[in-house]
Design a protein around this motif. Structure first.
Motif, PDB file in Angstrom:
ATOM      1  N   GLY A  92       0.812  -1.207   0.000  1.00 63.07           N
ATOM      2  CA  GLY A  92       0.000   0.000   0.000  1.00 63.07           C
ATOM      3  C   GLY A  92       0.849   1.262   0.000  1.00 63.07           C
ATOM      4  N   ARG A  93       1.901   1.263   0.813  1.00 58.92           N
ATOM      5  CA  ARG A  93       2.799   2.422   0.850  1.00 58.92           C
ATOM      6  C   ARG A  93       3.540   2.577  -0.473  1.00 58.92           C
ATOM      7  NH1 ARG A  93       4.139  -0.090   5.739  1.00 58.92           N
ATOM      8  NH2 ARG A  93       6.230  -0.574   4.952  1.00 58.92           N
ATOM      9  N   GLN A  94       3.951   1.459  -1.060  1.00 57.08           N
ATOM     10  CA  GLN A  94       4.655   1.532  -2.340  1.00 57.08           C
ATOM     11  C   GLN A  94       3.750   2.074  -3.431  1.00 57.08           C
ATOM     12  OE1 GLN A  94       6.088  -2.476  -2.800  1.00 57.08           O
ATOM     13  NE2 GLN A  94       7.814  -2.185  -1.418  1.00 57.08           N
ATOM     14  N   LEU A  95       2.500   1.658  -3.433  1.00 58.69           N
ATOM     15  CA  LEU A  95       1.566   2.147  -4.453  1.00 58.69           C
ATOM     16  C   LEU A  95       1.236   3.623  -4.248  1.00 58.69           C
ATOM     17  CD1 LEU A  95      -0.782  -0.943  -4.686  1.00 58.69           C
ATOM     18  CD2 LEU A  95       0.681  -0.054  -6.510  1.00 58.69           C
ATOM     19  N   ALA A  96       1.231   4.069  -2.988  1.00 56.22           N
ATOM     20  CA  ALA A  96       0.987   5.490  -2.732  1.00 56.22           C
ATOM     21  C   ALA A  96       2.122   6.340  -3.290  1.00 56.22           C
ATOM     22  CB  ALA A  96       0.823   5.730  -1.233  1.00 56.22           C
ATOM     23  N   ALA A  97       3.360   5.841  -3.169  1.00 55.03           N
ATOM     24  CA  ALA A  97       4.518   6.590  -3.642  1.00 55.03           C
ATOM     25  C   ALA A  97       4.737   6.442  -5.145  1.00 55.03           C
ATOM     26  CB  ALA A  97       5.772   6.145  -2.895  1.00 55.03           C
TER      27      ALA A  97
END
Length: 221
Positions: A92-97
């Motif tokens: 989720g954090r990777q997709l946000a960035a």
């Protein structure tokens, strides 16, 4: 200890005793990859593929290093191929960035793969919640347990959190999970791979055009 090289050499890809490689004529493929995906998915189910809805999801971290894991397909339509996770998980954090990703389905019973890549968008929160509540009690309990990808101090800590989550999921089947997020990958490219016994594999690639349509081309195996 097992001899890994020997084990690897003993394996055979698409053994005729257990695998029937169907013919695939790309000239007969539809103009929209979603239509072909739906057809292939149904054929994988009919052929006995045990988990055809599992798919490898590849993302990249802040340094551009790749990451991959297996997730479940939650749907596919004109808006994209859908999967879900916690927004505060690693993916989720990777997709946000970096809101770009790739997916690959592998259905060995038919010798088929489907690869997709493109931008990823977040679905409205109410859609994510409806999707979660349409799934099993276990899925809700897992979502309520939360803290995905965080460090775990002990198995006992997980057991306590999971037990509490199961109790709440059974008591409150409409419980909200604020971090639960539904994502849709809208592919810029989709490739269909059909294995062939003499290794003359068929690879049909779709690429999205500027007007939103699709162009098709064959690739060397």
């Amino acid at each position: 200890m097992s001899d890994l090289p020997q084990l690897l050499r003993s394996l055979r890809v698409w053994d005729p005793a257990v695998t029937e490689l169907p013919p695939f004529d790309p000239a007969d493929a539809p103009g929209d990859p979603l239509e072909l995906f739906t057809r292939w998915f149904a054929e994988a189910v009919a052929a006995g593929e045990r988990e055809p809805h599992t798919v490898s999801l590849a993302t990249a971290d802040a340094d551009g290093l790749p990451d991959v894991r297996v997730v479940m397909l939650h749907g596919a339509d004109a808006d994209g191929w859908a999967f879900a996770t916690h927004a505060d998980s690693r993916k989720g954090r990777q997709l946000a960035a970096r809101p770009q990703a790739a997916l690959v389905f592998y259905w060995p019973v038919l010798g088929r793969q489907v690869r997709l890549r493109g931008p990823v968008a977040v679905a409205p929160a109410e859609e994510a919640l409806a999707d979660l509540h349409a799934r099993s009690t276990g899925a809700l309990a897992a979502a309520l347990t939360g803290r995905q990808s965080a460090e775990l101090d002990s198995p006992e800590e997980l057991a306590r959190a999971s037990a509490a989550a199961w109790e709440r999921a059974e008591r409150e089947p409409d419980a909200p999970v604020a971090s639960w997020t539904l994502y849709r990958l809208r592919p810029a490219e989709v490739e269909f791979f059909q294995g062939e016994a003499r290794r003359r594999h068929v690879r049909l690639a779709y690429r999205r055009t500027a007007d939103g349509g699709w162009e098709r081309r064959l690739l060397w195996p």
